[in-house]
Scaffold this active site. Structure first.
Site, PDB file in Angstrom:
ATOM      1  N   ASP A 144       0.765  -1.243   0.000  1.00  0.00           N
ATOM      2  CA  ASP A 144       0.000   0.000   0.000  1.00  0.00           C
ATOM      3  C   ASP A 144       0.804   1.307   0.000  1.00  0.00           C
ATOM      4  O   ASP A 144       0.570   2.175  -0.812  1.00  0.00           O
ATOM      5  CB  ASP A 144      -0.943   0.027   1.208  1.00  0.00           C
ATOM      6  CG  ASP A 144      -1.863  -1.193   1.261  1.00  0.00           C
ATOM      7  OD1 ASP A 144      -1.625  -2.154   0.514  1.00  0.00           O
ATOM      8  OD2 ASP A 144      -2.820  -1.181   2.052  1.00  0.00           O
TER       9      ASP A 144
ATOM     10  N   GLU B 150       1.306  -8.939  11.898  1.00  0.00           N
ATOM     11  CA  GLU B 150       1.066  -8.638  10.479  1.00  0.00           C
ATOM     12  C   GLU B 150       2.407  -8.487   9.755  1.00  0.00           C
ATOM     13  O   GLU B 150       2.597  -8.985   8.660  1.00  0.00           O
ATOM     14  CB  GLU B 150       0.238  -7.353  10.360  1.00  0.00           C
ATOM     15  CG  GLU B 150      -0.187  -7.011   8.943  1.00  0.00           C
ATOM     16  CD  GLU B 150      -1.097  -5.785   8.868  1.00  0.00           C
ATOM     17  OE1 GLU B 150      -1.358  -5.166   9.916  1.00  0.00           O
ATOM     18  OE2 GLU B 150      -1.535  -5.461   7.753  1.00  0.00           O
TER      19      GLU B 150
HETATM   20  C1  GLC Z   1      -3.002  -4.356   3.849  1.00  0.00           C
HETATM   21  C2  GLC Z   1      -1.826  -4.911   3.040  1.00  0.00           C
HETATM   22  C3  GLC Z   1      -2.354  -5.805   1.934  1.00  0.00           C
HETATM   23  C4  GLC Z   1      -3.234  -6.890   2.536  1.00  0.00           C
HETATM   24  C5  GLC Z   1      -4.316  -6.320   3.444  1.00  0.00           C
HETATM   25  C6  GLC Z   1      -5.043  -7.386   4.240  1.00  0.00           C
HETATM   26  O1  GLC Z   1      -3.808  -3.536   3.079  1.00  0.00           O
HETATM   27  O2  GLC Z   1      -1.038  -3.885   2.537  1.00  0.00           O
HETATM   28  O3  GLC Z   1      -1.300  -6.354   1.210  1.00  0.00           O
HETATM   29  O4  GLC Z   1      -3.805  -7.654   1.547  1.00  0.00           O
HETATM   30  O5  GLC Z   1      -3.753  -5.421   4.369  1.00  0.00           O
HETATM   31  O6  GLC Z   1      -4.156  -8.166   4.982  1.00  0.00           O
END
Ligand code: GLC
Length: 427
Positions: free
Chosen positions: A165, A394
Site C-alpha cells: 500500500d 502482520e
Molecule cells: C493491507 C496490506 C495488503 C493486505 C491487506 C489485508 O492492506 O497492505 O497487502 O492484503 O492489508 O491483509
C-alpha cells in the site's frame, strides 16, 4: 509435543480463529472482510490440515469474480463499520459488495500448488477444473485492461492493488495524484493499529481520490487504466502474474486444456522477457516503471526482488540473491521491504521497511527453484525467528523484530505452517 508441532498447532489456532466458514478474515478488527491475495496464500496453510477448506477459500474468492474477469481486492461479505473505505464508498453495485480494484494474482500459483500436493486427487481435480477457466479469465483481463499497448507487463492503477500500500515506490508518482474534491472521511485503521505504523493522512486522501475517480467512471475497466493519473508497473506484481500464468499452463496441461496452456505459457514468456527492461545495474535488482512518465523509479524496494518468484533467468536469480546478501548487512532479519540504508526506510511503517512473511515465502520459493537453496533456507529461518520473537504479527521491524500492525494474522500463520510442513528449517 515437539517445538515444531506446537508451533504448527498455534498457527492453526490463529487460522481457525479468523475462519468465517467459507472465507477467512486477515485479522479480527483491522481487516474484517475477505482479501484477495490473503485468501490465496492462506489456502496454502489450510491445505496441510484441511484440504477441502483450502479449496473453499479460493472458490469463494472466485465466486465474486466480475463478469469482465477481474477478481476484486476485497469482498465485503458482512456489514462492518470498523473499516474505511467500506462498500458505500466503492459503490460498485455488486450484489455482494466488493471493491472495484484488484490485488496480486497469486491464485494461479496457489491452486497449482494445492493440486500438486493434494492427497485427495478427486477433490483436487474437481476444484481445479472449475477454477482453471476462471483464473485464466482473470489473467486475460489483466493483459487486456492493464496492458493496452501490449508491452507484456501490466500496470496497477491504485497502490492498494499492489498489496504494498504505502511503499516508497509510489511516493513520486503519488505526488501527481490530486487531493481536491476528496469528500471528508474518518479513517478506521488508526483506531485498530498504531498510527505510526500506518500510511499517513496525506496518502489516504490520495487513495480516496483515486477511488472517487474510478467510481465516477462507473468502474468500467475499459476506461480506468488510461484515465488513471497513477499507472505503475510493479515488478513484484508482474512477477506474481508471470509465475501464476506459468503454473496455470502446467495445470492446464495436466487437465488436458491445451488452449489455456498455450495462451498462459505465451503470457508468462512475454512477461518474463519484458521484465528485464526493469532491471537496474546500479541497484542490482528490478525497479518500478512509472508508465505515466515512462521512467524507472529510483527506489530499491522489495518489489524488485520479488521478481525471483517469476521464471526469470538464473543469472538474474543469482544477482538477486547477492542483492539480498547485501541487504542482510544492514538488518537483522531478511527481507526488509525497503533498503535500510536509504533515508526513506522506516522499520515500523508498513511497506516502507518491515518484513512480511508472505513476501519472504515467495522470494524463498523463487530462490529455491533457481537453485539458490542456502539463501532460501536462511530467509525461511528468519521467518521463524521473527515468530519466536514476536508471535503471528502482520509484519515485523527487520532490525528489532518488533511485531507491528494487526495481531493473530492469518497469512502469517499460514506461512509458518507452509514453511514447517515443507522444509526442515528451524529458527
Ligand atoms: C493491507 C496490506 C495488503 C493486505 C491487506 C489485508 O492492506 O497492505 O497487502 O492484503 O492489508 O491483509
Amino acid at each position: 509435543m515437539t517445538e515444531k508441532s506446537e508451533l504448527i498447532a498455534r498457527a492453526q489456532e490463529v487460522m481457525r480463529r479468523n475462519d468465517r466458514g467459507h472465507y477467512t478474515v486477515p485479522t479480527h478488527g483491522l481487516y474484517p472482510f475477505q482479501w484477495n491475495w490473503d485468501s490465496a496464500l492462506s489456502a496454502l496453510g489450510f491445505s496441510h490440515f484441511d484440504e477441502a477448506r483450502a479449496w473453499t477459500e479460493i472458490d469463494t474468492l472466485f465466486a465474486h469474480q466480475w463478469e469482465d474477469g477481474m477478481v476484486p481486492h476485497i469482498i465485503f461479505h458482512e456489514q462492518d463499520d470498523g473499516y474505511f473505505p467500506g462498500p458505500e464508498v466503492w459503490a460498485t453495485g455488486r450484489e455482494t459488495p466488493t471493491t472495484g480494484i484488484t490485488q496480486p494474482p497469486v491464485a494461479g500459483f496457489a491452486m497449482h500448488r494445492l493440486f500438486e500436493r493434494a492427497k485427495d486427487k478427486t477433490l483436487a481435480e474437481k476444484h481445479a477444473r472449475a477454477l482453471l477457466p476462471r483464473v485464466h479469465a482473470w489473467h486475460e483481463w489483466f493483459f487486456r485492461c492493464r496492458d493496452p499497448q501490449g508491452t507484456g507487463l501490466v500496470a496497477v492503477i491504485h497502490p492498494w492493488e499492489t498489496g504494498r500500500d504505502n511503499s516508497v515506490d509510489w511516493d513520486a508518482a503519488f505526488e501527481r495524484v490530486p487531493t481536491d474534491g476528496v469528500q471528508p472521511f474518518t479513517r478506521r485503521d488508526t483506531q485498530h493499529a498504531n498510527p505510526a505504523h500506518r500510511p499517513t493522512d496525506e496518502q489516504y486522501k490520495r487513495y480516496i481520490y483515486l477511488v472517487q475517480l474510478f467510481r465516477s467512471l462507473g468502474w468500467d475497466n475499459s476506461k480506468l487504466h488510461d484515465a488513471s493519473p497513477f499507472q505503475m508497473v510493479d515488478p513484484g506484481f508482474n512477477a506474481i502474474l508471470a509465475r501464476s500464468c506459468h503454473d496455470l499452463a502446467d495445470q492446464a496441461d495436466t487437465l488436458d486444456e491445451p488452449a489455456i496452456a498455450a495462451r498462459s505459457r505465451a503470457f508468462a514468456t512475454k512477461a518474463t522477457a519484458a521484465m528485464d527492461t526493469l532491471w537496474s545495474d546500479v541497484h542490482g535488482q528490478h525497479l518500478c516503471l512509472d508508465r505515466t512518465t515512462n521512467t524507472l523509479t529510483d527506489s530499491p524496494s522489495i518489489g524488485g526482488i520479488l521478481t525471483v518468484f517469476a521464471p526469470i533467468h538464473s543469472t538474474r536469480a543469482r544477482a538477486l540473491k547477492e542483492r539480498i546478501e547485501t541487504l542482510s548487512t544492514s538488518c537483522e532479519y531478511l527481507v526488509p521491504s525497503h533498503d535500510p540504508t536509504t533515508p526513506e526506510f522506516d522499520g515500523l511503517r508498513y511497506w516502507r521497511g518491515p518484513v512480511w512473511l508472505i513476501v519472504n515465502y515467495m522470494i524463498a520459493d523463487g530462490l529455491e527453484r533457481a537453485g539458490q537453496t542456502e539463501m532460501a533456507e536462511r530467509i525461511m529461518a528468519d521467518c521463524l525467528r521473527l515468530i519466536h520473537e514476536s508471535g503471528f504479527a502482520e509484519y515485523y521491524d527487520p532490525i528489532t523484530a518488533e511485531g507491528c500492525g494487526g495481531g493473530h494474522f492469518t497469512w502469517t500463520a499460514a506461512m509458518v505452517i507452509e514453511i514447517l510442513r515443507t522444509h526442515e528449517v528451524m529458527a
